[in-house]
Scaffold this active site. Structure first.
Site, PDB file in Angstrom:
ATOM      1  N   PRO A  23      -6.481  -5.912  13.242  1.00  0.00           N
ATOM      2  CA  PRO A  23      -6.769  -4.589  12.575  1.00  0.00           C
ATOM      3  C   PRO A  23      -7.941  -4.751  11.487  1.00  0.00           C
ATOM      4  O   PRO A  23      -7.728  -5.819  10.883  1.00  0.00           O
ATOM      5  CB  PRO A  23      -5.594  -3.990  11.989  1.00  0.00           C
ATOM      6  CG  PRO A  23      -4.489  -5.249  11.753  1.00  0.00           C
ATOM      7  CD  PRO A  23      -4.981  -6.195  13.017  1.00  0.00           C
ATOM      8  N   LEU A  24      -9.069  -4.050  11.615  1.00  0.00           N
ATOM      9  CA  LEU A  24     -10.237  -4.385  10.822  1.00  0.00           C
ATOM     10  C   LEU A  24     -10.605  -3.303  10.191  1.00  0.00           C
ATOM     11  O   LEU A  24     -11.484  -2.411  10.739  1.00  0.00           O
ATOM     12  CB  LEU A  24     -11.347  -5.100  11.591  1.00  0.00           C
ATOM     13  CG  LEU A  24     -10.675  -6.437  12.248  1.00  0.00           C
ATOM     14  CD1 LEU A  24     -11.359  -6.856  13.482  1.00  0.00           C
ATOM     15  CD2 LEU A  24     -11.013  -7.667  11.213  1.00  0.00           C
ATOM     16  N   THR A  25     -10.836  -3.337   8.728  1.00  0.00           N
ATOM     17  CA  THR A  25     -11.187  -2.210   8.060  1.00  0.00           C
ATOM     18  C   THR A  25     -12.729  -2.148   8.053  1.00  0.00           C
ATOM     19  O   THR A  25     -13.466  -3.079   7.735  1.00  0.00           O
ATOM     20  CB  THR A  25     -10.587  -1.991   6.515  1.00  0.00           C
ATOM     21  OG1 THR A  25      -9.134  -1.884   6.685  1.00  0.00           O
ATOM     22  CG2 THR A  25     -11.295  -0.974   5.648  1.00  0.00           C
ATOM     23  N   GLN A 101      -3.090   1.070  13.937  1.00  0.00           N
ATOM     24  CA  GLN A 101      -2.159   0.526  12.798  1.00  0.00           C
ATOM     25  C   GLN A 101      -2.073   1.737  11.731  1.00  0.00           C
ATOM     26  O   GLN A 101      -3.115   2.396  11.359  1.00  0.00           O
ATOM     27  CB  GLN A 101      -2.912  -0.524  11.960  1.00  0.00           C
ATOM     28  CG  GLN A 101      -2.220  -1.461  11.061  1.00  0.00           C
ATOM     29  CD  GLN A 101      -2.845  -2.262  10.219  1.00  0.00           C
ATOM     30  OE1 GLN A 101      -3.740  -2.036   9.698  1.00  0.00           O
ATOM     31  NE2 GLN A 101      -2.216  -3.628  10.227  1.00  0.00           N
ATOM     32  N   HIS A 177       1.836  -1.083   9.348  1.00  0.00           N
ATOM     33  CA  HIS A 177       1.081  -2.114   8.346  1.00  0.00           C
ATOM     34  C   HIS A 177       2.208  -2.471   7.095  1.00  0.00           C
ATOM     35  O   HIS A 177       2.106  -1.530   6.336  1.00  0.00           O
ATOM     36  CB  HIS A 177      -0.222  -1.538   7.954  1.00  0.00           C
ATOM     37  CG  HIS A 177      -1.124  -2.510   7.116  1.00  0.00           C
ATOM     38  ND1 HIS A 177      -0.415  -3.606   6.803  1.00  0.00           N
ATOM     39  CD2 HIS A 177      -2.241  -2.499   6.841  1.00  0.00           C
ATOM     40  CE1 HIS A 177      -1.532  -4.235   5.959  1.00  0.00           C
ATOM     41  NE2 HIS A 177      -2.456  -3.383   6.216  1.00  0.00           N
ATOM     42  N   ASN A 180      -0.227  -7.384   3.390  1.00  0.00           N
ATOM     43  CA  ASN A 180      -1.446  -7.328   2.661  1.00  0.00           C
ATOM     44  C   ASN A 180      -1.365  -6.708   1.211  1.00  0.00           C
ATOM     45  O   ASN A 180      -2.227  -5.994   0.949  1.00  0.00           O
ATOM     46  CB  ASN A 180      -2.481  -6.937   3.364  1.00  0.00           C
ATOM     47  CG  ASN A 180      -2.541  -8.035   4.352  1.00  0.00           C
ATOM     48  OD1 ASN A 180      -2.328  -8.851   4.542  1.00  0.00           O
ATOM     49  ND2 ASN A 180      -3.782  -7.633   5.398  1.00  0.00           N
ATOM     50  N   TYR A 182       0.065  -3.446   0.684  1.00  0.00           N
ATOM     51  CA  TYR A 182       0.082  -2.099   0.633  1.00  0.00           C
ATOM     52  C   TYR A 182       1.605  -1.669   0.246  1.00  0.00           C
ATOM     53  O   TYR A 182       2.353  -2.381   0.021  1.00  0.00           O
ATOM     54  CB  TYR A 182      -0.510  -1.791   1.738  1.00  0.00           C
ATOM     55  CG  TYR A 182      -1.979  -2.230   1.689  1.00  0.00           C
ATOM     56  CD1 TYR A 182      -2.945  -1.563   0.806  1.00  0.00           C
ATOM     57  CD2 TYR A 182      -2.460  -2.982   2.769  1.00  0.00           C
ATOM     58  CE1 TYR A 182      -4.305  -2.071   0.803  1.00  0.00           C
ATOM     59  CE2 TYR A 182      -3.934  -3.603   2.621  1.00  0.00           C
ATOM     60  CZ  TYR A 182      -4.802  -2.658   1.658  1.00  0.00           C
ATOM     61  OH  TYR A 182      -6.010  -3.398   1.503  1.00  0.00           O
ATOM     62  N   ARG A 229       3.378  -5.354  11.229  1.00  0.00           N
ATOM     63  CA  ARG A 229       2.549  -6.675  10.647  1.00  0.00           C
ATOM     64  C   ARG A 229       3.005  -6.906   9.277  1.00  0.00           C
ATOM     65  O   ARG A 229       3.376  -5.915   8.387  1.00  0.00           O
ATOM     66  CB  ARG A 229       1.086  -6.075  10.639  1.00  0.00           C
ATOM     67  CG  ARG A 229       0.346  -7.591  10.472  1.00  0.00           C
ATOM     68  CD  ARG A 229      -1.038  -7.318  10.385  1.00  0.00           C
ATOM     69  NE  ARG A 229      -1.923  -8.173  10.683  1.00  0.00           N
ATOM     70  CZ  ARG A 229      -3.450  -8.308  10.129  1.00  0.00           C
ATOM     71  NH1 ARG A 229      -3.828  -7.651   9.284  1.00  0.00           N
ATOM     72  NH2 ARG A 229      -3.806  -9.571  10.548  1.00  0.00           N
ATOM     73  N   ASN A 237      -4.112  -8.484  -2.499  1.00  0.00           N
ATOM     74  CA  ASN A 237      -4.086  -7.236  -3.384  1.00  0.00           C
ATOM     75  C   ASN A 237      -3.004  -7.368  -4.742  1.00  0.00           C
ATOM     76  O   ASN A 237      -2.442  -6.352  -4.967  1.00  0.00           O
ATOM     77  CB  ASN A 237      -3.629  -6.040  -2.581  1.00  0.00           C
ATOM     78  CG  ASN A 237      -4.998  -5.580  -1.624  1.00  0.00           C
ATOM     79  OD1 ASN A 237      -5.726  -5.284  -2.217  1.00  0.00           O
ATOM     80  ND2 ASN A 237      -4.809  -5.449  -0.450  1.00  0.00           N
ATOM     81  N   GLY A 303      -7.098 -17.355  10.881  1.00  0.00           N
ATOM     82  CA  GLY A 303      -7.958 -18.539  10.947  1.00  0.00           C
ATOM     83  C   GLY A 303      -7.780 -19.283  12.306  1.00  0.00           C
ATOM     84  O   GLY A 303      -7.780 -20.616  12.401  1.00  0.00           O
ATOM     85  N   GLY A 324      -9.738 -11.760  14.003  1.00  0.00           N
ATOM     86  CA  GLY A 324     -10.556 -10.717  13.259  1.00  0.00           C
ATOM     87  C   GLY A 324     -11.956 -10.887  13.193  1.00  0.00           C
ATOM     88  O   GLY A 324     -12.782 -10.339  14.169  1.00  0.00           O
TER      89      GLY A 324
END
Ligand code: 8OZ
Length: 366
Positions: A23-25, A101, A177, A180, A182, A229, A237, A303, A324
């Site tokens: 998932p990529l904003t 997502q 989600h 991260n 959130y 996830r 964050n 990575g 990603g």
């Protein structure tokens, strides 16, 4: 033996290979509605013979209060469902699979993005330190308001509604989600959650919101269409480290295991950063213990290069690898990995916002 390029049944859907687009904003949905440029971006990456076995969409807010950045798409209105339907139709026409997502940012937001300039909501009223991106540029996140008990129930229903919208839009499934820093993680970690009600305090209480969200989505669309996830030790964050991440995520697995989820997707280490954080004083985390407690497919991220991805699937340490930056810059990622062709590098200046440049203009190899 399984390889990165062999097919897999993932809950109710099958994938042609184990190469997953993370998932990529990208902040390219003005008006919060998926558009034709986004259709083209996902279509380019969808054919599993060259591209991804599975696409996970960019994080998409489940409600107006779930938004935290400019121009991210939602999955709650009829216009958004119609926009996403064009995306899923294009992906399926290429023979691909796609899940969306489901995202609520919680306190990582700014009042200018929220209905009537409201304060963001969270498990806590303590603000995060950090910036978000709003009209005109970067801004400090706004101070949040702690959700009341009745509002927590309403937010769970917002997740359920979004999962129904995802089915109406033709997705193969959803990814919750819970990573991260959130909203869901704002409930999970004791470094953030300072509640004294049934949603704070003990590990069981802090996991309750995740449990209710996941159960509601599973009741609506089925476990075989639901993934999740997690990012057990990410510092993303300003979430802070939990006093006992291993026990916390052990309880998360106990809650998830009976629900028959399609997959669990784990960000190893710091999101977009180092995989090993022990030199930063953060305890080594036993991801294998979580995998052993989870009956569905196991997806890993952060990575991974070609060698590590090949070895990880071959050894059985994971079933699926999410990429990603490589998936942004290489629409033909699985072909390049299979043929051991060089990977193109991502252009960091065009990641967030803008148009076709750095989005749909990455070429295929050869
Ligand atoms: C980068 C920029 C904005 C949001 C995440 C959804 O970290 C995000 C995100 C990443 O999960």
């Amino acid at each position: 033996m399984n390889t990165l390029f062999s097919p897999l049944q993932v809950g109710n859907f099958s994938v042609a290979n184990r190469v997953v687009m993370a998932p990529l904003t990208r902040n390219r949905a003005p008006g919060r509605v998926p558009n034709d440029l986004m259709v083209e971006y996902y279509r380019q990456r969808a054919n599993p013979a060259a591209g991804m076995g599975l696409i996970i969409t960019e994080a998409s807010q489940i409600s107006p209060m779930g938004q935290g950045y400019l121009d991210t798409p939602g999955i709650y209105s009829p216009e958004q469902v119609a926009g996403w339907k064009k995306v899923t139709d294009a992906v399926h026409a290429e023979g691909g699979k796609i899940v969306i997502q489901l995202w609520h940012v919680g306190r990582i937001s700014h009042s200018s993005l929220l209905p009537e300039g409201a304060a963001p909501v969270s498990s806590t009223s303590r603000p995060a330190k950090g910036k978000t991106y709003i009209e005109g540029g970067f801004a400090e996140v706004s101070a949040p308001r702690a959700l009341g008990i009745d509002e927590i129930a309403a937010t769970v229903q917002d997740y359920r509604h979004a999962a129904r919208c995802a089915m109406d839009a033709g997705f193969d499934g959803v990814e919750i989600h819970a990573a991260n820093g959130y909203l869901i993680e704002q409930f999970l970690r004791d470094s953030c959650n300072d509640r004294t009600d049934a949603y704070g305090g003990s590990i069981e209480n802090r996991v309750r919101f995740l449990k209710e969200v996941t159960e509601a989505i599973v009741a609506e669309i089925g476990g075989g269409r639901t993934g999740i996830r997690l990012s057990p030790i990410t510092p993303a964050n300003d979430i802070g480290q939990d006093a006992n991440a291993q026990a916390l995520f052990g309880q998360v697995m106990s809650v998830l295991a009976p629900l028959g989820l399609a997959y669990c997707h784990v960000v190893e280490g710091a999101t977009g950063g180092p995989r090993d954080l022990t030199d930063q004083g953060i305890a080594a985390f036993d991801y294998a213990a979580l995998k052993a407690a989870f009956p569905g497919a196991w997806m890993v991220n952060n990575g991974y290069d070609r060698a590590l991805a090949l070895e990880t699937v071959a050894s059985g340490r994971a079933d699926l690898i999410a990429f990603g930056k490589a998936a942004i810059a290489n629409p033909d990622l699985s072909r390049r990995l299979q043929a051991d062709l060089p990977l193109a590098a991502v252009d960091f200046t065009t990641l967030y916002g803008g148009g076709a440049k750095g989005y749909t203009d990455y070429p295929v190899a050869g």
